[in-house]
Design an enzyme around this catalytic site. Structure first.
Site, PDB file in Angstrom:
ATOM      1  N   GLU A 233       0.891  -1.170   0.000  1.00  0.00           N
ATOM      2  CA  GLU A 233       0.000   0.000   0.000  1.00  0.00           C
ATOM      3  C   GLU A 233       0.921   1.210   0.000  1.00  0.00           C
ATOM      4  OE1 GLU A 233      -1.582   3.155   0.750  1.00  0.00           O
ATOM      5  OE2 GLU A 233      -1.963   2.522   2.808  1.00  0.00           O
ATOM      6  N   CYS A 267      -2.405   8.707   3.390  1.00  0.00           N
ATOM      7  CA  CYS A 267      -2.275   8.182   2.025  1.00  0.00           C
ATOM      8  C   CYS A 267      -3.540   8.471   1.231  1.00  0.00           C
ATOM      9  CB  CYS A 267      -2.014   6.675   2.056  1.00  0.00           C
ATOM     10  SG  CYS A 267      -0.472   6.233   2.853  1.00  0.00           S
TER      11      CYS A 267
END
Length: 460
Positions: A233, A267
């Site tokens: 990720e 993020c």
């Protein structure tokens, strides 16, 4: 005698050292890996229901330790106390969801074989999973991968970011207090070089990383060389598209929240704001007005809208990206000045008149800086959104929800899309991205199947 290596945590609000921790020796690290594997050999034989009871109890213990964990996260990386509370509540929710739904997701599937007989598909645990995690959500990043893997029957190792070492060790304590067997979840206080040898260790069967694309390439290559599966990720530059028929008040309010949540260090945050020409000026005026009123201050105080950035080097890097964009023609609409004084604060900032080739257009700005981009129409907006090398999340603002859903489904090249809203993770929805934002999925049951042996058993 060789000098002991230390790692330390620093309070970003004051810039002062909080605590120092001794780094593990190679022998201590290897012993921890072996101990985790040995704990796994027993844990894997527990039923999913038995494992689920421990997972549910971890959720309860997280609630019991919430105040302690929240204060520690704020002191180590600067998030607002109320957002730390939301983070721990999300972690507890993940435990509850996993404990409740895990046994069903992991149970054997039965299939008739074409030539007669029966087939069974089992989801068998594979061993020790190594997680390398960042500092921005000190509890959530850990819970996200560890709870799914513990539920699946695996052992879990954690290399957390140095600046949130205290949070990592507190989580280990909470897990054990909840009844998780000793050594099954183990924090490794190690260097990057030592981390490479953990990936190479034959007892480690999978690697998961949350970090930058550059880190993802390094870890993915190292794991691939050792034939180990990864879940990555990575970074993102999420586009939030404001269409002609959007509720502008809702869009502005949501975009401010989406850019500044967690001090802008998320993020899956709103980062690029792509607004169609017909409503661009209206959106810009209100967006600048609201961002200009944001107060950066002590994250323990209720009147602070954002806290400091987590580290000095991160603030310096963000400011360089802003200055480089301005040199190339970007215009600062608010903020953009690095303040004097203690702590690693940075003001809420908006950059306009952006073009490809500028950091604020092409790259991830991991802090409270918004990139405002004008599009001709909906198609142009989507083209600009998808031109990014990243593809984690994104948003669409439109009163026509069916049209927005169609755009999200068929045209938005990301792993997640929020319509008329901003969101982080949901325990029952998949989380992950495409392109340079990585691969693999967590949450929603998907994370339970990332590091298991999908085993075919056939009976004539």
């Amino acid at each position: 005698m060789s000098e002991e290596k230390m790692m330390k945590t620093i309070d970003p609000t004051t810039g002062k050292t909080l605590k120092e921790y001794k780094t593990m020796t190679n022998d201590e690290m290897n012993s921890a890996v072996k101990a985790c594997h040995e704990a796994f050999l027993e844990w894997k034989n527990k039923s999913a229901e038995e494992r689920g009871k421990v997972i549910a109890n971890i959720g309860k213990k997280l609630d019991e330790h919430k105040d302690e964990l929240v204060k520690l996260m704020t002191s180590e990386m600067g998030k607002l106390l109320k957002q730390g509370e939301q983070e721990v509540e999300l972690c507890s929710g993940i435990c509850d969801y996993t404990a409740k739904n895990g046994p069903e997701s992991l149970k054997d599937e039965e299939r008739e074989l074409p030539e007669g007989g029966k087939g069974y598909i089992s989801y068998s645990p594979i061993g020790v999973i190594y997680g390398i995690q960042p500092w921005n959500f000190p509890a959530y990043q850990v819970v996200r991968y560890s709870i799914a893997n513990l539920m699946a029957g695996n052992g879990v190792l954690l290399k957390h970011a140095e600046n949130v070492t205290g949070s990592a060790l507190l989580l280990e304590k909470i897990y054990i207090e909840a009844g998780l067997p000793e050594n099954l979840f183990k924090v490794l206080l190690i260097s990057h070089d030592q981390s490479d040898s953990v990936i190479e260790n034959k007892l480690v069967r999978g690697v998961t990383l949350t970090g930058s694309p550059d880190a993802g390439k390094i870890i993915g290559k190292k794991a691939g060389e050792n034939l180990k599966k990864t879940v990555l990720e990575l970074g993102s530059n999420d586009a939030y598209i404001v269409l002609e028929d959007a509720d502008i008040d809702l869009a502005v309010k949501t975009c401010v929240e989406g850019r500044l949540y967690n001090n802008g260090e998320t993020c899956v945050a709103a980062k690029r704001f792509i607004v169609v020409d017909k409503v661009y000026d209206k959106f810009k005026e209100a967006f600048v007005e609201q961002m200009s009123q944001i107060k950066a201050g002590d994250p323990t105080k209720e009147d602070s809208d954002i806290g400091p950035m987590a580290r000095k080097d991160l603030r310096d890097e963000l400011h360089e990206q802003v200055e480089e964009s301005v040199k190339k023609g970007a215009k600062i609409l608010c903020g953009g000045k690095k303040p004097d004084g203690d702590g690693f604060f940075y003001p809420a900032t908006i950059l306009d008149e952006l073009k490809p080739g500028m950091p604020a257009y092409d790259d991830e700005l991991f802090g409270p800086v918004a990139s405002l981009i004008k599009a001709k129409d909906a198609k142009d907006a989507m083209d600009i959104a998808n031109s990014s090398r990243f593809g984690l999340g994104g948003g669409i603002f439109s009163k026509d929800e069916e049209k927005a859903r169609e755009l999200a489904k068929y045209h938005f090249d990301t792993g997640m899309v929020f319509i008329n809203s901003f969101g982080l993770a949901k325990p029952n929805m998949p989380f992950g991205g495409v392109k340079d934002s990585g691969y693999g999925r967590e949450h929603g049951g998907f994370g339970l199947h990332e590091f298991v042996n999908v085993k075919a058993i056939m009976l004539a």
